[in-house]
Design a protein around this motif. Structure first.
Motif, PDB file in Angstrom:
ATOM      1  N   ARG A  83       0.858  -1.040   0.112  1.00  0.00           N
ATOM      2  CA  ARG A  83      -0.044  -0.080   0.158  1.00  0.00           C
ATOM      3  C   ARG A  83       0.796   1.411   0.119  1.00  0.00           C
ATOM      4  NH1 ARG A  83      -3.256  -3.691  -0.926  1.00  0.00           N
ATOM      5  NH2 ARG A  83      -5.022  -4.261   0.373  1.00  0.00           N
ATOM      6  N   SER A 160      -5.129   1.787  -5.315  1.00  0.00           N
ATOM      7  CA  SER A 160      -4.570   1.809  -3.998  1.00  0.00           C
ATOM      8  C   SER A 160      -5.401   2.543  -2.867  1.00  0.00           C
ATOM      9  CB  SER A 160      -3.206   2.083  -4.003  1.00  0.00           C
ATOM     10  OG  SER A 160      -2.373   0.835  -4.860  1.00  0.00           O
ATOM     11  N   LEU A 164      -6.751   0.793   0.474  1.00  0.00           N
ATOM     12  CA  LEU A 164      -6.140   1.252   1.569  1.00  0.00           C
ATOM     13  C   LEU A 164      -7.179   1.709   2.556  1.00  0.00           C
ATOM     14  CD1 LEU A 164      -3.026   3.126   2.554  1.00  0.00           C
ATOM     15  CD2 LEU A 164      -5.309   4.184   3.256  1.00  0.00           C
TER      16      LEU A 164
END
Length: 402
Positions: A83, A160, A164
């Protein structure tokens, strides 16, 4: 307002290795062949990895329990699935969360930072995702527009943000849930995604397209295209492509009903004036009363909030299946605009409702952490380096590394 850091320091993305996040199945297959995975296994391995990345949400190859130790070692040596780094996490008094995320450099560039916002509401949770670092559009009422464009985000970096956020919200299945189990849509904290963060998505069309097609893939993150909304300031040629090639819901940052005013508020109007923009909306693939286009209209005192503006708005949108979101202006440091009086906003909304258009007034969320509409701007653009260092030292001292 709360400020938080992750309780455990996550492994952050590396610029030195290609990331398996954000590539389609064909690209992933080629990457696996490139590190020696036999052809007869590639399809199965792609399916396994896809499930681990997007259904289970793992960010470490060691968590892929049904992948052999040797293959996990090979994957770890050649790829990353990490991440981005969380530079800062803020929680508003109303529950809105904002993350300042840092991505590693690309090529000869530097690390970059973007903001991502989660807005919890009754029965739904919306994630506002960025598509660029900065913006080129210089809309005069928008804080993001005061930050120069640094670069486009990649499909990996766009996705991402979603991965996340789901990590931080506990929105992936527990690791001990049988493989293949899905998070029920009714229990998901993130039910909707809006491309309304930093940047103009249609100036980064190919990467946004790739990211959203992966986000809506039924064997992965499985977000319905009806729950994904792409907001544009009016890049007319790409509006048609959005409907044809991505098929998500469309929102238009309108904000004015006359070209002379919109030229000031949304300067892209000089290139794609209202007549062309509304024609593109009228012909948006799949548009119907069941799939309406959302028109966003920020309410600026004594600028665009008169009843004559409301009349002209109804006239402008005639024949377009539409919903009109009225957005009370969210102030930011240095702006010369003011929010319309609440009484005037209600009069404006009543007129539009009586004309047959749904016209909700958006409740401002996250104003205390500059997370509301039009307020996003990389924190690095607001804080001096010395202030940042002092802030990080304070957070480490206060929260430790455990």
């Amino acid at each position: 307002m709360e400020q938080a850091r992750p309780s455990a320091k996550p492994r952050s993305a590396s610029a030195e290795m290609p990331n398996l996040i954000g590539v389609d199945r064909e690209e992933m297959a080629a990457m696996l062949r490139g590190v020696g995975v036999p052809d007869r296994q590639v399809k199965m391995r792609v399916s396994q990895l896809w499930n681990w990345l997007y259904v289970r949400g793992v960010s470490d190859f060691d968590d892929m329990a049904n992948v052999s130790k040797d293959l996990r070692s090979t994957l770890r040596a050649h790829f990353t699935i990490a991440r981005p780094e969380i530079v800062e996490e803020q929680v508003s008094n109303d529950g809105t969360r904002k993350w300042l995320l840092r991505f590693p450099p690309r090529g000869a560039g530097r690390p970059v930072e973007v903001e991502t916002v989660y807005i919890p509401e009754a029965g739904r949770g919306t994630l506002c995702v960025s598509s660029q670092v900065g913006c080129t559009l210089t809309c005069s009422f928008c804080h993001t527009g005061t930050q120069r464009l640094v670069r486009n985000l990649t499909a990996e970096e766009i996705l991402s943000q979603l991965l996340l956020a789901r990590d931080r919200l506990g929105d992936f299945p527990d690791r001990d849930v049988p493989q293949g189990s899905m998070v029920p849509s009714s229990d998901r904290k993130i039910t909707n995604v809006v491309m309304m963060g930093m940047g103009e998505p249609l100036y980064n069309f190919e990467e946004v397209k790739k990211a959203l097609l992966i986000a809506s893939d039924g064997d992965g993150l499985s977000l319905s295209k009806r729950r994904i909304t792409l907001s544009t300031s009016g890049v007319v040629p790409e509006i048609y492509r959005t409907g044809d090639e991505i098929g998500v819901m469309l929102a238009i940052s309108l904000h004015a009903v006359r070209d002379d005013l919109r030229d000031i508020l949304v300067p892209i109007n000089k290139r794609y004036p209202l007549k062309e923009l509304i024609e593109a909306c009228r012909n948006y693939p799949g548009v119907s009363n069941a799939r309406r286009i959302t028109f966003e209209y920020v309410m600026l005192k004594d600028v665009n909030d008169s009843l004559q503006d409301a009349r002209d708005l109804v006239k402008l949108l005639k024949g377009v299946p539409a919903k009109i979101n009225l957005i009370p202006f969210n102030p930011w440091p240095g702006t010369n605009y003011q929010c319309s009086d609440w009484e005037q906003i209600e009069k404006f909304a009543d007129f539009i409702n009586q004309a047959g258009y749904a016209s909700p007034i958006r409740t401002p969320r996250g104003r205390d952490i500059l997370a509301a509409c039009g307020q996003l701007k990389s924190e690095s653009e607001r804080m001096k380096k010395t202030d940042r260092m002092a802030f990080e030292a304070m957070m480490i001292a206060g929260h430790g590394e455990d």
